[in-house]
Design a protein around this motif. Structure first.
Motif, PDB file in Angstrom:
ATOM      1  N   ALA A 128       0.853  -1.353   0.086  1.00  0.00           N
ATOM      2  CA  ALA A 128       0.029  -0.070   0.069  1.00  0.00           C
ATOM      3  C   ALA A 128       0.765   1.233   0.069  1.00  0.00           C
ATOM      4  N   ASN A 129       1.948   1.257   0.799  1.00  0.00           N
ATOM      5  CA  ASN A 129       2.735   2.523   0.765  1.00  0.00           C
ATOM      6  C   ASN A 129       3.608   2.739  -0.561  1.00  0.00           C
ATOM      7  N   GLU A 130       3.795   1.626  -1.106  1.00  0.00           N
ATOM      8  CA  GLU A 130       4.298   1.817  -2.669  1.00  0.00           C
ATOM      9  C   GLU A 130       3.170   2.180  -3.425  1.00  0.00           C
ATOM     10  N   TYR A 131       1.915   1.641  -3.416  1.00  0.00           N
ATOM     11  CA  TYR A 131       0.925   2.301  -4.346  1.00  0.00           C
ATOM     12  C   TYR A 131       0.843   3.943  -4.042  1.00  0.00           C
ATOM     13  N   HIS A 132       0.499   4.119  -2.647  1.00  0.00           N
ATOM     14  CA  HIS A 132       0.330   5.442  -2.338  1.00  0.00           C
ATOM     15  C   HIS A 132       1.456   6.669  -2.906  1.00  0.00           C
ATOM     16  N   LEU A 133       2.720   6.103  -2.520  1.00  0.00           N
ATOM     17  CA  LEU A 133       3.966   7.031  -3.089  1.00  0.00           C
ATOM     18  C   LEU A 133       3.971   7.072  -4.628  1.00  0.00           C
ATOM     19  N   ALA A 134       3.737   5.998  -5.471  1.00  0.00           N
ATOM     20  CA  ALA A 134       3.845   6.194  -6.877  1.00  0.00           C
ATOM     21  C   ALA A 134       2.637   7.100  -7.290  1.00  0.00           C
ATOM     22  N   LYS A 135       1.481   6.795  -6.625  1.00  0.00           N
ATOM     23  CA  LYS A 135       0.718   7.829  -7.166  1.00  0.00           C
ATOM     24  C   LYS A 135       0.788   9.324  -7.092  1.00  0.00           C
ATOM     25  N   GLN A 136       1.530   9.800  -5.665  1.00  0.00           N
ATOM     26  CA  GLN A 136       1.757  10.920  -5.471  1.00  0.00           C
ATOM     27  C   GLN A 136       2.987  11.450  -6.298  1.00  0.00           C
ATOM     28  N   THR A 137       3.788  10.719  -6.751  1.00  0.00           N
ATOM     29  CA  THR A 137       4.876  11.062  -7.375  1.00  0.00           C
ATOM     30  C   THR A 137       4.768  11.293  -9.032  1.00  0.00           C
ATOM     31  N   GLN A 138       3.901  10.213  -9.581  1.00  0.00           N
ATOM     32  CA  GLN A 138       3.602  10.469 -11.064  1.00  0.00           C
ATOM     33  C   GLN A 138       2.248   9.703 -11.307  1.00  0.00           C
ATOM     34  N   GLU A 139       1.287  10.729 -11.855  1.00  0.00           N
ATOM     35  CA  GLU A 139       0.170  10.207 -11.860  1.00  0.00           C
ATOM     36  C   GLU A 139      -0.289   9.157 -13.027  1.00  0.00           C
ATOM     37  N   GLU A 140      -0.934   8.275 -12.255  1.00  0.00           N
ATOM     38  CA  GLU A 140      -1.690   7.193 -13.279  1.00  0.00           C
ATOM     39  C   GLU A 140      -2.964   6.765 -12.651  1.00  0.00           C
ATOM     40  N   SER A 141      -3.647   5.733 -13.615  1.00  0.00           N
ATOM     41  CA  SER A 141      -4.842   5.345 -12.861  1.00  0.00           C
ATOM     42  C   SER A 141      -4.612   4.439 -11.746  1.00  0.00           C
ATOM     43  N   ASN A 142      -5.591   4.159 -11.029  1.00  0.00           N
ATOM     44  CA  ASN A 142      -5.120   3.462  -9.554  1.00  0.00           C
ATOM     45  C   ASN A 142      -4.996   1.967 -10.044  1.00  0.00           C
ATOM     46  N   ALA A 143      -5.590   1.405 -10.919  1.00  0.00           N
ATOM     47  CA  ALA A 143      -5.721   0.061 -11.492  1.00  0.00           C
ATOM     48  C   ALA A 143      -4.160  -0.115 -11.904  1.00  0.00           C
ATOM     49  N   TYR A 144      -3.529   1.044 -12.796  1.00  0.00           N
ATOM     50  CA  TYR A 144      -2.438   0.795 -13.456  1.00  0.00           C
ATOM     51  C   TYR A 144      -1.326   0.791 -12.301  1.00  0.00           C
ATOM     52  N   ILE A 145      -1.286   1.580 -11.477  1.00  0.00           N
ATOM     53  CA  ILE A 145      -0.490   1.482 -10.273  1.00  0.00           C
ATOM     54  C   ILE A 145      -0.219   0.266  -9.611  1.00  0.00           C
ATOM     55  N   VAL A 146      -1.444  -0.278  -9.347  1.00  0.00           N
ATOM     56  CA  VAL A 146      -1.429  -1.629  -8.465  1.00  0.00           C
ATOM     57  C   VAL A 146      -0.787  -2.739  -9.236  1.00  0.00           C
ATOM     58  N   ASN A 147      -1.174  -2.708 -10.543  1.00  0.00           N
ATOM     59  CA  ASN A 147      -0.566  -3.586 -11.302  1.00  0.00           C
ATOM     60  C   ASN A 147       1.003  -3.559 -11.505  1.00  0.00           C
ATOM     61  N   PHE A 148       1.489  -2.191 -11.954  1.00  0.00           N
ATOM     62  CA  PHE A 148       2.715  -1.817 -11.946  1.00  0.00           C
ATOM     63  C   PHE A 148       3.441  -2.217 -10.732  1.00  0.00           C
ATOM     64  N   VAL A 149       3.222  -1.839  -9.608  1.00  0.00           N
ATOM     65  CA  VAL A 149       3.794  -2.116  -8.268  1.00  0.00           C
ATOM     66  C   VAL A 149       3.959  -3.661  -8.052  1.00  0.00           C
ATOM     67  N   ASN A 150       2.679  -4.426  -8.185  1.00  0.00           N
ATOM     68  CA  ASN A 150       2.684  -5.726  -7.869  1.00  0.00           C
ATOM     69  C   ASN A 150       3.769  -6.367  -8.889  1.00  0.00           C
ATOM     70  N   LYS A 151       3.864  -6.037 -10.148  1.00  0.00           N
ATOM     71  CA  LYS A 151       4.614  -6.718 -11.227  1.00  0.00           C
ATOM     72  C   LYS A 151       6.403  -6.603 -10.824  1.00  0.00           C
ATOM     73  N   TYR A 152       6.458  -5.361 -10.433  1.00  0.00           N
ATOM     74  CA  TYR A 152       7.955  -4.965 -10.453  1.00  0.00           C
ATOM     75  C   TYR A 152       8.699  -4.534  -9.303  1.00  0.00           C
ATOM     76  N   SER A 153       7.540  -4.676  -8.054  1.00  0.00           N
ATOM     77  CA  SER A 153       8.363  -4.285  -6.813  1.00  0.00           C
ATOM     78  C   SER A 153       9.649  -5.069  -6.338  1.00  0.00           C
ATOM     79  N   THR A 154       9.914  -5.978  -6.977  1.00  0.00           N
ATOM     80  CA  THR A 154      11.017  -6.942  -6.591  1.00  0.00           C
ATOM     81  C   THR A 154      12.292  -6.178  -7.471  1.00  0.00           C
ATOM     82  N   TYR A 155      12.099  -4.869  -8.074  1.00  0.00           N
ATOM     83  CA  TYR A 155      13.182  -4.430  -8.506  1.00  0.00           C
ATOM     84  C   TYR A 155      13.687  -3.192  -7.844  1.00  0.00           C
ATOM     85  N   PHE A 156      12.733  -2.906  -6.916  1.00  0.00           N
ATOM     86  CA  PHE A 156      13.057  -1.487  -6.192  1.00  0.00           C
ATOM     87  C   PHE A 156      12.683  -1.681  -4.800  1.00  0.00           C
TER      88      PHE A 156
END
Length: 348
Positions: A84-112
């Protein structure tokens, strides 16, 4: 008598068990899973209970995660409260749809890490990050994306990349672009050189180069020299420090590669002394002067002659890297390459 006592005891036990069960049932009916969560309100309570199981609720309680962090994402398929913290931080830093952000973070969170995510989304787009993670970060290349490509002392090599990063503070000076904080020292160094050599100019053929420019140049040179030779002199796009805006090149790369190739020893090493002698007198003058004076103006020879074991690159006397006067003085005095230098005390 004894039978009556025994019977009474059995009845008492049954009665106690019944009462206990009834109490537990009543407690269970009235138990509030969010009783220990101070941020639950009438507005968010039903949604939290609907989309979170007991483990998720225990997690938000133990971590004291506020609803403002996760409520925008809780209904998205694949939502993971532990991200959740990553979703929230991503949304605050660079705007995108909520669904996009959840999918992005879920898929690539192992890289950062969480700490790196804000920098990554400050300097790279979601699209670029996705492309990088799908290609350059794969098991084939295994490149690590630098989370803060603005770092003046960033060292790039065969394992690191800034992908398609573009500096924000570039300034046009003559025919090249460089970082704005390099301009004054570059101009002063040119003036000093001109005074020393009776008006002879110290001119650059390139400063900042974009990802696409580097990529095109690399492919051209690779066709000309082959990958094995070229990789001793130049790194591919994304891994090439000219993309940072702190590097200045004084002659065309081909001229120096040709000089080295024509003066190659039997063991594959280069006879740099003979390579330098094959250059024009003006170019030879530049090498001598820069080796002894560039540090006065904040520049260092990026790939020194006797540091190939550290830099993993061939000697390149015409490739200058700006590090600022204090750091350059330290490097010149202690004979250090950028790979050996500790820049921590020079960070702003």
């Amino acid at each position: 008598m004894e039978r009556n006592v025994l019977f009474a005891r059995i009845l008492l036990i049954i009665l106690c068990a019944t009462l206990t069960g009834a109490c537990f049932y009543q407690l269970n009916q009235s138990y509030d899973p969010l009783a220990r969560y101070p941020y639950a309100t009438e507005k968010n309570r039903a949604t939290i209970l609907k989309y979170m199981d007991s483990r998720d609720i225990d997690y938000i309680i133990s971590q004291q995660i506020r609803p403002s962090v996760f409520m925008d994402f809780i209904k998205i398929p694949g939502f993971n409260i532990r991200l959740a913290n990553e979703y929230h931080l991503a949304k605050q830093t660079q705007e995108e749809s909520n669904a996009y952000i959840v999918n992005f973070v879920n898929k690539y969170s192992t890289y950062f890490t969480s700490n790196e995510l804000e920098d990554l989304l400050t300097y790279y787009t979601y699209a670029d990050l996705t492309t990088f993670y799908e290609n350059d970060a794969t098991t084939t290349k295994k490149l690590t994306l630098q989370s803060d490509p603005t770092n003046m002392y960033l060292v790039l090599n065969t394992k690191t990349s800034v992908y398609r990063y573009q500096p924000a503070n570039l300034v046009q000076v003559d025919s090249i672009q460089i970082q704005s904080n390099v301009v004054d020292d570059w101009n002063e160094m040119k003036e000093a050189y001109s005074r020393m050599w009776n008006g002879e100019t110290l001119s650059a053929v390139s400063g900042y180069q974009s990802y696409d420019t580097i990529n095109e140049s690399y492919m051209t040179l690779e066709n000309q020299y082959g990958e094995t030779v070229l990789d001793r002199f130049q790194l591919p796009a994304g891994q090439n420090e000219t993309q940072l805006g702190y590097t200045i090149q004084l002659i065309n790369p081909q001229d120096w590669i040709d000089a080295c190739q024509k003066n190659q020893n039997e063991d594959g090493t280069y006879n740099y002394e003979n390579a330098i002698k094959s250059l024009s007198q003006s170019q030879q003058n530049q090498i001598v002067w820069l080796e002894e004076n560039a540090y006065h103006y904040g520049f260092v020879i990026r790939y020194p002659e006797d540091k190939a074991d550290k830099t993993k690159m061939a000697y390149q006397p015409f490739v200058l890297r700006y590090v600022g006067r204090k750091a350059a003085n330290k490097m010149w005095k202690d004979h250090l390459s950028m790979e050996e230098m500790d820049f921590e005390e020079y960070q702003e």
